[in-house]
Design a protein around this motif. Structure first.
Motif, PDB file in Angstrom:
ATOM      1  N   HIS A   1      10.314  -5.756  16.005  1.00 56.62           N
ATOM      2  CA  HIS A   1      10.825  -6.185  14.438  1.00 56.62           C
ATOM      3  C   HIS A   1       9.698  -4.619  13.754  1.00 56.62           C
ATOM      4  CE1 HIS A   1      11.569  -6.890  10.255  1.00 56.62           C
ATOM      5  NE2 HIS A   1      12.395  -7.268  10.358  1.00 56.62           N
TER       6      HIS A   1
ATOM      7  N   ASP B   1       7.310  -9.444  15.971  1.00 59.11           N
ATOM      8  CA  ASP B   1       7.632  -9.672  15.075  1.00 59.11           C
ATOM      9  C   ASP B   1       6.725 -10.002  13.950  1.00 59.11           C
ATOM     10  OD1 ASP B   1       9.434 -11.351  13.583  1.00 59.11           O
ATOM     11  OD2 ASP B   1      10.640 -11.740  15.097  1.00 59.11           O
ATOM     12  N   ILE B   2       6.917 -10.306  12.677  1.00 55.81           N
ATOM     13  CA  ILE B   2       6.225 -10.485  11.995  1.00 55.81           C
ATOM     14  C   ILE B   2       4.616 -11.220  11.868  1.00 55.81           C
ATOM     15  CG2 ILE B   2       7.630  -8.969  10.078  1.00 55.81           C
ATOM     16  CD1 ILE B   2       8.135 -12.808   9.231  1.00 55.81           C
TER      17      ILE B   2
ATOM     18  N   CYS C   1       3.583  -2.444  19.875  1.00 58.92           N
ATOM     19  CA  CYS C   1       4.671  -3.466  19.614  1.00 58.92           C
ATOM     20  C   CYS C   1       5.520  -3.526  21.226  1.00 58.92           C
ATOM     21  CB  CYS C   1       5.011  -3.082  18.546  1.00 58.92           C
ATOM     22  SG  CYS C   1       4.437  -4.055  17.066  1.00 58.92           S
TER      23      CYS C   1
ATOM     24  N   GLU D   1       8.832  -3.624  10.598  1.00 56.33           N
ATOM     25  CA  GLU D   1       7.645  -4.338   9.692  1.00 56.33           C
ATOM     26  C   GLU D   1       6.285  -4.031  10.940  1.00 56.33           C
ATOM     27  OE1 GLU D   1       6.993  -4.838   6.927  1.00 56.33           O
ATOM     28  OE2 GLU D   1       8.943  -3.595   6.411  1.00 56.33           O
ATOM     29  N   ALA D   2       6.273  -5.236  12.121  1.00 56.86           N
ATOM     30  CA  ALA D   2       5.548  -5.213  13.303  1.00 56.86           C
ATOM     31  C   ALA D   2       5.207  -4.064  13.056  1.00 56.86           C
ATOM     32  CB  ALA D   2       5.979  -5.963  13.811  1.00 56.86           C
TER      33      ALA D   2
ATOM     34  N   ILE E   1       1.651  -9.863  12.696  1.00 59.66           N
ATOM     35  CA  ILE E   1       0.797  -8.665  12.285  1.00 59.66           C
ATOM     36  C   ILE E   1      -0.417  -8.777  11.948  1.00 59.66           C
ATOM     37  CG2 ILE E   1       1.225  -7.727  10.028  1.00 59.66           C
ATOM     38  CD1 ILE E   1       4.302  -8.214   9.866  1.00 59.66           C
TER      39      ILE E   1
ATOM     40  N   LYS F   1       5.159  -0.898  11.915  1.00 57.96           N
ATOM     41  CA  LYS F   1       4.368  -0.478  11.491  1.00 57.96           C
ATOM     42  C   LYS F   1       3.134  -0.325  11.607  1.00 57.96           C
ATOM     43  CE  LYS F   1       7.330  -0.617   7.430  1.00 57.96           C
ATOM     44  NZ  LYS F   1       7.557  -1.557   6.476  1.00 57.96           N
TER      45      LYS F   1
END
Ligand SMILES: [Mg+2]
Length: 175
Positions: A135, A115-116, A130, A137-138, A119, A140
């Motif tokens: 998520h 999750d973020i 991951c 966003e993570a 990051i 990426k």
């Protein structure tokens, strides 16, 4: 961006420390609350075996979780994980402490998150991973995304890959 498996293998050979988030990585992100508000979590035994194997192979394992959790601390104790940081929303501080005490560099460290909150760590380590259901966003920032979901053998999948890259045969440790 996820990298190809053969590119990952070169990086994996250098890994000496595997940092794990707890919720969504070692668990399926569920929290169980009873009528008294007491919290519990479900852990995967295959992941536990993976952590045992990682230790056998000389790879250190650390937990860095944003939540305070007795269940996570008990699980860490059970698995012989010495580096446990719970209730750390600033995960980078915990990361710097572990890195310093183990005298490691970013390019010897893998981190699994979902999750973020993860990051900053994912951006820092040489091998950011991951889970399949992390998520977006993570994801990426991940070089590797597991086939398994969090709490469903994702940690074991990563440890198996590390052992394979390091040419370690776990069957030799069982006799
Ligand atoms: Mg998480």
């Amino acid at each position: 961006m996820p990298k190809k498996r053969n590119q990952i293998e070169k990086i994996v050979k250098r890994i000496r420390l595997l940092i794990l988030d707890v919720d969504g990585v070692l668990t399926d992100n569920s929290l169980y609350l009873n009528d008294e508000g007491v919290e519990s979590k479900k852990f995967n035994v295959a992941d536990g075996m993976g952590i045992w194997l990682a230790h056998k192979a000389g790879i250190k394992v650390a937990l860095i979780s944003g939540r305070v959790s007795k269940a996570a601390e008990f699980r860490a104790l059970d698995l012989g994980i010495k580096y446990v940081y719970c209730g750390k929303s600033d995960k980078m501080r915990a990361y710097e402490q572990i890195k310093k005490s183990l005298r490691l560099k970013d390019d010897q460290i893998a981190c699994m998150g979902d999750d973020i909150l993860d990051i900053p760590l994912l951006k820092q380590v040489v091998l950011p991973i991951c889970t399949k259901d992390a998520h977006p966003e993570a994801k990426k920032f991940a070089k590797l995304i597991t086939k398994a979901k969090g709490g469903d053998g994702a940690v074991r999948e990563v440890v198996d890959m590390i052992l394979k890259a390091k040419k370690k045969n776990p069957l030799e440790w069982l006799s």
